[in-house]
Structures are given as C-alpha cells and as structure tokens.
Design a protein around this motif. Structure first.
Motif, PDB file in Angstrom:
ATOM      1  N   HIS A 113       0.888  -1.244   0.058  1.00  0.00           N
ATOM      2  CA  HIS A 113       0.342  -0.040  -0.218  1.00  0.00           C
ATOM      3  C   HIS A 113       0.767   1.121  -0.283  1.00  0.00           C
ATOM      4  O   HIS A 113       1.766   1.834   0.337  1.00  0.00           O
ATOM      5  CB  HIS A 113      -0.913  -0.279   1.085  1.00  0.00           C
ATOM      6  CG  HIS A 113      -1.822   0.678   1.558  1.00  0.00           C
ATOM      7  ND1 HIS A 113      -2.113   2.225   1.512  1.00  0.00           N
ATOM      8  CD2 HIS A 113      -3.436   1.035   0.536  1.00  0.00           C
ATOM      9  CE1 HIS A 113      -3.163   3.305   1.062  1.00  0.00           C
ATOM     10  NE2 HIS A 113      -3.860   1.763   1.059  1.00  0.00           N
ATOM     11  N   PRO A 114       0.985   1.865  -0.509  1.00  0.00           N
ATOM     12  CA  PRO A 114       1.635   3.704  -0.659  1.00  0.00           C
ATOM     13  C   PRO A 114       1.547   3.990   0.539  1.00  0.00           C
ATOM     14  O   PRO A 114       2.213   4.755   0.840  1.00  0.00           O
ATOM     15  CB  PRO A 114       0.455   4.512  -1.517  1.00  0.00           C
ATOM     16  CG  PRO A 114      -0.434   3.948  -2.361  1.00  0.00           C
ATOM     17  CD  PRO A 114      -0.606   2.613  -1.471  1.00  0.00           C
ATOM     18  N   ARG A 115       0.495   4.318   1.502  1.00  0.00           N
ATOM     19  CA  ARG A 115       1.102   4.042   3.030  1.00  0.00           C
ATOM     20  C   ARG A 115       1.694   3.569   3.728  1.00  0.00           C
ATOM     21  O   ARG A 115       2.743   4.297   4.387  1.00  0.00           O
ATOM     22  CB  ARG A 115      -0.276   4.599   4.036  1.00  0.00           C
ATOM     23  CG  ARG A 115      -1.236   5.807   3.056  1.00  0.00           C
ATOM     24  CD  ARG A 115      -2.505   5.977   4.387  1.00  0.00           C
ATOM     25  NE  ARG A 115      -3.203   6.619   3.888  1.00  0.00           N
ATOM     26  CZ  ARG A 115      -4.622   6.777   3.245  1.00  0.00           C
ATOM     27  NH1 ARG A 115      -5.327   5.376   3.768  1.00  0.00           N
ATOM     28  NH2 ARG A 115      -4.877   6.882   2.419  1.00  0.00           N
ATOM     29  N   GLU A 116       1.909   2.514   3.069  1.00  0.00           N
ATOM     30  CA  GLU A 116       3.233   0.922   3.955  1.00  0.00           C
ATOM     31  C   GLU A 116       4.082   1.864   3.484  1.00  0.00           C
ATOM     32  O   GLU A 116       5.296   2.276   3.788  1.00  0.00           O
ATOM     33  CB  GLU A 116       2.791  -0.245   3.677  1.00  0.00           C
ATOM     34  CG  GLU A 116       3.676  -0.880   4.545  1.00  0.00           C
ATOM     35  CD  GLU A 116       3.153  -2.256   3.874  1.00  0.00           C
ATOM     36  OE1 GLU A 116       4.088  -2.950   3.823  1.00  0.00           O
ATOM     37  OE2 GLU A 116       1.937  -2.967   4.214  1.00  0.00           O
ATOM     38  N   ARG A 121       9.805   4.452   3.980  1.00  0.00           N
ATOM     39  CA  ARG A 121      10.873   5.225   3.800  1.00  0.00           C
ATOM     40  C   ARG A 121      10.916   6.171   4.251  1.00  0.00           C
ATOM     41  O   ARG A 121      12.278   6.702   4.391  1.00  0.00           O
ATOM     42  CB  ARG A 121      10.253   5.776   1.985  1.00  0.00           C
ATOM     43  CG  ARG A 121      10.842   6.859   1.344  1.00  0.00           C
ATOM     44  CD  ARG A 121      10.327   7.788   0.432  1.00  0.00           C
ATOM     45  NE  ARG A 121       9.137   8.456   1.239  1.00  0.00           N
ATOM     46  CZ  ARG A 121       8.196   8.708   0.598  1.00  0.00           C
ATOM     47  NH1 ARG A 121       7.768   8.976  -0.187  1.00  0.00           N
ATOM     48  NH2 ARG A 121       7.423   9.791   1.113  1.00  0.00           N
ATOM     49  N   ASP A 122       9.989   7.009   4.614  1.00  0.00           N
ATOM     50  CA  ASP A 122      10.099   7.055   6.065  1.00  0.00           C
ATOM     51  C   ASP A 122      10.851   7.549   7.615  1.00  0.00           C
ATOM     52  O   ASP A 122      10.739   7.620   8.038  1.00  0.00           O
ATOM     53  CB  ASP A 122       9.020   9.002   6.187  1.00  0.00           C
ATOM     54  CG  ASP A 122       8.436   9.233   5.215  1.00  0.00           C
ATOM     55  OD1 ASP A 122       9.650   9.749   4.436  1.00  0.00           O
ATOM     56  OD2 ASP A 122       7.448   9.515   5.179  1.00  0.00           O
TER      57      ASP A 122
END
Length: 125
Positions: A113-116, A121-122
């Motif tokens: 999922h893009p949020r994951e 990444r952060d």
C-alpha cells in the motif's frame, strides 16, 4: 514459479469479497490453452461472491489465452491490462466484467500500500 491458475482457482473459497462492487454480477469463462488442450473455468459473480466451477458453458465474458498467461495473472506477475494490451489474451462479451476479473486476480507479490511504503521510506513503522 508461483501459483498456477489451476491452483489459484481450485482453492478459491467463494467467500464474500468486499473489494468487488456490490452491484456487479455476471459470468466469466476463462479458456486456458496448452498443448492442444483447453481448460475451462466458469466464474459466477453475484453479491460480492465468486463461485468457481470447471465448465465450458457460455458466459457473459469469455477470456482466452495460453495457460502460461493465466499462470502469470494468477501469481501476480502480469497485470490483466498489460496482457490485454500485448494481445496475450482475447476477450469476447461484456467488457465491464473484464475489470472485475482484474480484482479477482492478485496484484504483484511484492506490492505494498502506498502509505505503508511512505512510512518505511520515512523510517516510521
């Protein structure tokens, strides 16, 4: 190699799939050709459920391809739209159901999922 289309569809549980549109229903037939033989699966979609049977009975949408194309779709290694654009498969019938088939087959095995992905990444887990 991953999951074959036969393994994927033979172990289909028929349970409710909330990711499928509530108002969509119809029948799809998958024709997988291999070595002069064609295997047929018929998917009946109704009330966010998909019933899978082995049948060559006509359907609202018929999708034909080589067995290895269906195997790649079932393992998530190929996206349905990619196979269609490459002429790896042919379709006849209700094209709206083709987009439903895209939801039935899995995505890539390493998809997230893009949020994951952004959290990783952060550095936030």
């Amino acid at each position: 190699m991953g999951t074959s289309v036969a393994e994927f569809l033979d172990r289909w549980d028929g349970g409710r799939r909330p990711d499928l549109p509530e108002t969509t229903s119809g029948t799809l037939r998958l024709d997988a050709a291999e070595d002069g033989h064609t295997a047929h699966w018929r998917l009946t979609v109704r009330d966010q459920r998909v019933e899978v049977t082995r049948s060559a009975e006509d359907a609202d949408l018929v999708v034909r391809a080589d067995r290895d194309v269906f195997d790649r779709l079932a393992s998530g290694r190929t996206h349905l739209a990619t196979a269609l654009l490459r002429n790896d498969l042919s379709v006849r019938g209700n094209m709206r159901l083709l987009m439903l088939l895209r939801r039935i087959f899995p995505g890539p095995p390493d998809a997230r999922h893009p949020r994951e992905a952004a959290r990783e990444r952060d550095g936030h887990r």
